[in-house]
Motif scaffolding. Structure first.
Motif, short mmCIF file in Angstrom:
data_model
loop_
_atom_site.label_atom_id
_atom_site.label_comp_id
_atom_site.label_asym_id
_atom_site.label_seq_id
_atom_site.Cartn_x
_atom_site.Cartn_y
_atom_site.Cartn_z
N SER A 117 6.64 16.65 3.98
CA SER A 117 7.24 17.98 3.91
C SER A 117 8.51 18.07 4.74
N LEU A 118 8.54 17.41 5.92
CA LEU A 118 9.76 17.42 6.74
C LEU A 118 10.85 16.58 6.09
N LEU A 119 10.46 15.45 5.50
CA LEU A 119 11.42 14.58 4.82
C LEU A 119 12.06 15.32 3.63
N ILE A 120 11.26 16.05 2.87
CA ILE A 120 11.78 16.84 1.75
C ILE A 120 12.79 17.87 2.25
N GLN A 121 12.42 18.57 3.30
CA GLN A 121 13.31 19.61 3.84
C GLN A 121 14.64 19.02 4.32
N VAL A 122 14.56 17.94 5.08
CA VAL A 122 15.77 17.34 5.66
C VAL A 122 16.67 16.75 4.58
N THR A 123 16.11 16.03 3.62
CA THR A 123 16.94 15.43 2.57
C THR A 123 17.54 16.50 1.67
N SER A 124 16.80 17.58 1.45
CA SER A 124 17.33 18.69 0.65
C SER A 124 18.54 19.31 1.33
N ASN A 125 18.45 19.50 2.62
CA ASN A 125 19.58 20.08 3.35
C ASN A 125 20.74 19.09 3.49
N PHE A 126 20.43 17.79 3.56
CA PHE A 126 21.49 16.77 3.52
C PHE A 126 22.31 16.93 2.24
N THR A 127 21.61 17.10 1.13
CA THR A 127 22.26 17.18 -0.18
C THR A 127 23.28 18.31 -0.23
N PHE A 128 22.94 19.43 0.42
CA PHE A 128 23.83 20.60 0.40
C PHE A 128 24.65 20.71 1.70
#
Length: 348
Positions: A117-128
């Motif tokens: 769940s933390l990895l999803i959140q961090v990579t999602s914010n990296f993308t944007f």
């Protein structure tokens, strides 16, 4: 029909009237008593060990009362039950959760979820390219794990999200009898907060127990598929790196193990450790359950072992008293030891 009812029916079928209904409750809760641990092995129920730690006895009673009302089981003794024909039909027509493996994966399932769940959140914010957000997980160890992963990862940060998405999609498309929404609704990403388990259950019109089991089923599936082919998943494989494997032996039994390997007898070990001989015998049963190459020949003659297994098979029982009544030359300890070593093997 929910997973929990099917699981209880399956457990009752495996127990075959030899344990009370509450042995199933203790199994699902993951009670670390010698009886529950042995039951998990003896009756081939390890996959359901500890999968419902939050389940209360009141909730369990409510669920079981529903099973009783549907006449899926019938009593065969005090707090003991067998499946009716209707119960057998239910087991045939409704699937069990396909991937749950509580004995193997439950010790670190929560940790894998926190990492994912933390990895999803961090990579999602990296993308944007967003840097200001509150981490969804507070566990410092999980944060340190992610920092170490990002440092060692050769994939550019801007590409992490895309690769993670591709790997997750591949996994979820391969699965059978899984609803991806059970997992996906929980994800937090760029400008989006994931649902709690209660919110996700309500959104999917499921009760809390059914939702929990489906959620665990998906996580165990992900762990399994990544574990089986880690090189295929450059990002998801990080979730199972450096997991602390739970030692199946208790601290006390490990001390006995050291002394046993030094050549001390059971009586000597009991004296050295100031413990009852029955406690040392409990430790040997643990060894038989958990250590693949542990030989019991020193404690039970091979001929006696065969007789114990023959009686257990012929009478279709793992009740110590029944076997002991048929074989007076074997002690209860010897019977427990043989069943611990060989009792979960399939009879042909």
């Amino acid at each position: 029909m929910g997973y929990i009812e099917i699981i209880i029916l399956y457990c009752l079928k495996q127990l075959n009237g030899e344990r009370t209904i509450y042995s199933i409750f203790h199994l699902l809760n993951g009670k670390k008593s010698s009886q529950t641990l042995q039951d998990a092995h003896f009756f081939s129920l390890k996959k359901y060990f500890r999968i419902l730690e939050p389940l209360t006895r009141d909730n369990f009673d409510q669920i079981f009362n529903t099973i009783l009302e549907k006449k899926l089981v019938e009593t065969c003794g005090e707090q003991r039950f067998l499946l009716t024909t209707a119960g057998e039909d239910y087991l045939l027509n409704y699937p069990q959760p396909h991937y749950i493996n509580g004995w193997k994966y439950q010790p670190y399932t929560l940790l894998v979820w926190e990492r994912l769940s933390l990895l999803i959140q961090v990579t999602s914010n990296f993308t944007f390219q967003e840097t200001k957000y509150i981490p969804i997980q507070k566990n410092t160890e999980v944060h340190n794990w992610l920092k170490n992963f990002l440092k060692s990862c050769s994939i550019p940060k801007k590409n992490l999200g895309k690769i993670l998405y591709t790997e997750l999609m591949y996994c979820l498309e391969q699965a059978k009898d899984i609803n991806p929404a059970v997992l996906v609704f929980r994800f937090t990403g760029y400008q989006q907060i994931g649902f709690t388990s209660t919110q996700a259950a309500r959104m999917l019109n499921k009760d809390s127990v059914q939702y929990h089991l489906e959620f665990i089923n998906i996580l165990h599936y992900l762990i399994q598929i990544v574990e089986n082919d880690p090189t295929r998943f450059k990002v998801l494989s990080s979730l199972i790196m450096n997991l602390e494997q739970s030692n199946s032996l208790t601290l006390s039994s490990r001390k006995t193990w050291l002394l046993l390997n030094q050549g001390f007898s059971l009586e000597e070990i009991a004296s050295i450790r100031n413990l009852k001989i029955s406690t040392i015998e409990d430790h040997l049963v643990e060894f038989a359950l958990n250590i693949k190459d542990f030989s019991i020949n020193k404690f039970v003659e091979e001929e006696i072992q065969m007789k114990i297994l023959e009686i257990s098979r012929e009478k279709v029982t793992k009740q110590l008293k029944v076997i002991r009544n048929s074989l007076k030359t074997a002690s209860y300890f010897q019977i427990r030891l043989v069943l611990a070593k060989y009792g979960d093997r399939k009879w042909s």
